[in-house]
Enzyme design. Structure first.
Site, PDB file in Angstrom:
ATOM      1  N   GLY A  43       0.870  -1.177   0.000  1.00  0.00           N
ATOM      2  CA  GLY A  43       0.000   0.000   0.000  1.00  0.00           C
ATOM      3  C   GLY A  43       0.895   1.212   0.000  1.00  0.00           C
ATOM      4  O   GLY A  43       1.825   1.291  -0.798  1.00  0.00           O
ATOM      5  N   GLU A  44       0.674   2.095   0.921  1.00  0.00           N
ATOM      6  CA  GLU A  44       1.480   3.313   1.019  1.00  0.00           C
ATOM      7  C   GLU A  44       2.025   3.381   2.443  1.00  0.00           C
ATOM      8  O   GLU A  44       1.256   3.549   3.404  1.00  0.00           O
ATOM      9  CB  GLU A  44       0.576   4.509   0.673  1.00  0.00           C
ATOM     10  N   SER A  45       3.345   3.227   2.556  1.00  0.00           N
ATOM     11  CA  SER A  45       3.942   3.087   3.890  1.00  0.00           C
ATOM     12  C   SER A  45       3.710   4.316   4.777  1.00  0.00           C
ATOM     13  O   SER A  45       3.512   4.177   5.985  1.00  0.00           O
ATOM     14  CB  SER A  45       5.435   2.787   3.770  1.00  0.00           C
ATOM     15  N   CYS A  60       6.194  -5.203   0.391  1.00  0.00           N
ATOM     16  CA  CYS A  60       6.323  -3.891  -0.256  1.00  0.00           C
ATOM     17  C   CYS A  60       6.255  -2.744   0.763  1.00  0.00           C
ATOM     18  O   CYS A  60       7.240  -2.531   1.468  1.00  0.00           O
ATOM     19  CB  CYS A  60       5.314  -3.757  -1.382  1.00  0.00           C
ATOM     20  N   ARG A 110      13.178   3.486  -0.743  1.00  0.00           N
ATOM     21  CA  ARG A 110      11.760   3.557  -1.090  1.00  0.00           C
ATOM     22  C   ARG A 110      11.607   3.936  -2.558  1.00  0.00           C
ATOM     23  O   ARG A 110      12.371   4.750  -3.075  1.00  0.00           O
ATOM     24  CB  ARG A 110      11.129   4.612  -0.191  1.00  0.00           C
ATOM     25  N   ILE A 138       5.492  -3.348  -7.544  1.00  0.00           N
ATOM     26  CA  ILE A 138       4.714  -2.127  -7.816  1.00  0.00           C
ATOM     27  C   ILE A 138       5.293  -0.982  -6.985  1.00  0.00           C
ATOM     28  O   ILE A 138       5.172  -0.986  -5.758  1.00  0.00           O
ATOM     29  CB  ILE A 138       3.221  -2.328  -7.464  1.00  0.00           C
ATOM     30  N   ARG A 139       5.920  -0.035  -7.662  1.00  0.00           N
ATOM     31  CA  ARG A 139       6.606   1.078  -6.954  1.00  0.00           C
ATOM     32  C   ARG A 139       7.345   0.545  -5.720  1.00  0.00           C
ATOM     33  O   ARG A 139       7.178   1.031  -4.596  1.00  0.00           O
ATOM     34  CB  ARG A 139       5.614   2.186  -6.566  1.00  0.00           C
ATOM     35  N   HIS A 144       4.945  -8.640  -4.277  1.00  0.00           N
ATOM     36  CA  HIS A 144       3.597  -8.893  -3.750  1.00  0.00           C
ATOM     37  C   HIS A 144       3.132 -10.321  -4.070  1.00  0.00           C
ATOM     38  O   HIS A 144       2.363 -10.501  -5.022  1.00  0.00           O
ATOM     39  CB  HIS A 144       2.599  -7.953  -4.437  1.00  0.00           C
ATOM     40  N   GLU A 146       0.929 -11.878  -2.660  1.00  0.00           N
ATOM     41  CA  GLU A 146      -0.528 -11.916  -2.441  1.00  0.00           C
ATOM     42  C   GLU A 146      -1.299 -11.604  -3.714  1.00  0.00           C
ATOM     43  O   GLU A 146      -2.503 -11.850  -3.788  1.00  0.00           O
ATOM     44  CB  GLU A 146      -0.925 -10.949  -1.300  1.00  0.00           C
TER      45      GLU A 146
HETATM   46  N1  GLN Z   1       5.876   2.954  -2.766  1.00  0.00           N
HETATM   47  C1  GLN Z   1       5.032   2.517  -1.684  1.00  0.00           C
HETATM   48  C2  GLN Z   1       5.467   3.093  -0.348  1.00  0.00           C
HETATM   49  O1  GLN Z   1       6.395   3.817  -0.264  1.00  0.00           O
HETATM   50  C3  GLN Z   1       5.008   0.993  -1.601  1.00  0.00           C
HETATM   51  C4  GLN Z   1       4.323   0.421  -2.807  1.00  0.00           C
HETATM   52  C5  GLN Z   1       3.578  -0.853  -2.576  1.00  0.00           C
HETATM   53  O2  GLN Z   1       3.348  -1.289  -1.440  1.00  0.00           O
HETATM   54  N2  GLN Z   1       3.138  -1.438  -3.659  1.00  0.00           N
HETATM   55  O3  GLN Z   1       4.859   2.801   0.639  1.00  0.00           O
END
Ligand code: GLN
Length: 197
Positions: free
Chosen positions: A46-48, A78, A107, A133-134, A174, A176
């Site tokens: 997700g987004e840390s 991630c 990151r 993913i990112r 990921h 999952e």
């Molecule tokens: N770039 C996201 C972050 O900094 C992590 C991306 C992800 O969990 N797919 O949290």
């Protein structure tokens, strides 16, 4: 086992499904009393920054740190990997992590080349297709960290993308999202077993 999935933001539903498909009870964790109920915790992608802020808002931040110090098995994918890192490069200003794994993660490391991609890799002896993913990569680990998978990145170096330190497991990718249960099974069968008293 009772597996908790931190359900503040991100792809927690996919982790709940993976835990259930592996034969475990899976519960969402949003409150301290829910955290107290579970044997192990998964921190989703997700987004840390958002997950850390929401964990503060829900009063979970210090509690998760305490559980990590006490030896609770935790798997982070991630954003979850970033949250388990003791140190971050290219984090947001003032970005906090729960920490626990003696490593530095960069990151959005792969994000500079391409936002998302798939790669074949070897995870602890198993060949698998991994979705990034990112994603962060691991810049540096201490001797106490075991590297379980690496990829060759655009800087010409091999970077760890799956690591373990004691009862903590983290992947940049990921599992999952691919329906491949082998990383989750590794967590349940190799990491949790032994760590849970
Ligand atoms: N770039 C996201 C972050 O900094 C992590 C991306 C992800 O969990 N797919 O949290």
């Amino acid at each position: 086992m009772k597996i908790g999935v931190l359900a503040l933001q991100g792809d927690f539903r996919e982790h709940l499904l993976a835990a259930k498909q592996s034969g475990h009870a899976a519960l969402t964790v949003r409150r301290i009393d829910e955290l107290a109920e579970v044997d192990a915790l998964i921190i989703p992608g997700g987004e840390s920054t958002t997950i850390a802020q929401l964990a503060r808002t829900f009063g979970l931040f210090e509690e998760i740190k305490k559980h990590i110090s006490a030896g609770m098995p935790v798997y982070g994918s991630c954003a979850g990997m970033i949250l388990l890192a003791d140190r971050i490069v290219d984090g947001a200003v003032g970005q906090e992590t729960f920490g626990g794994i003696d490593m530095t993660v960069r990151r959005n490391a792969f994000g500079r080349q391409v936002d998302s991609f798939e790669s074949d890799l070897n995870f602890a002896g198993s060949q698998m297709r991994a979705v990034f993913i990112r994603a962060p990569w691991v810049e540096e680990v201490s001797n106490s960290v075991q590297v379980l998978a690496e990829v060759l990145a655009s800087d010409g170096k091999r970077h760890p993308v799956a690591v373990r330190q004691g009862s903590l497991l983290a992947t940049s990718f990921h599992p999952e999202l691919t329906g491949d249960l082998r990383v989750h099974r590794y967590f349940f069968d190799q990491v949790c077993v032994g760590a849970i008293k």
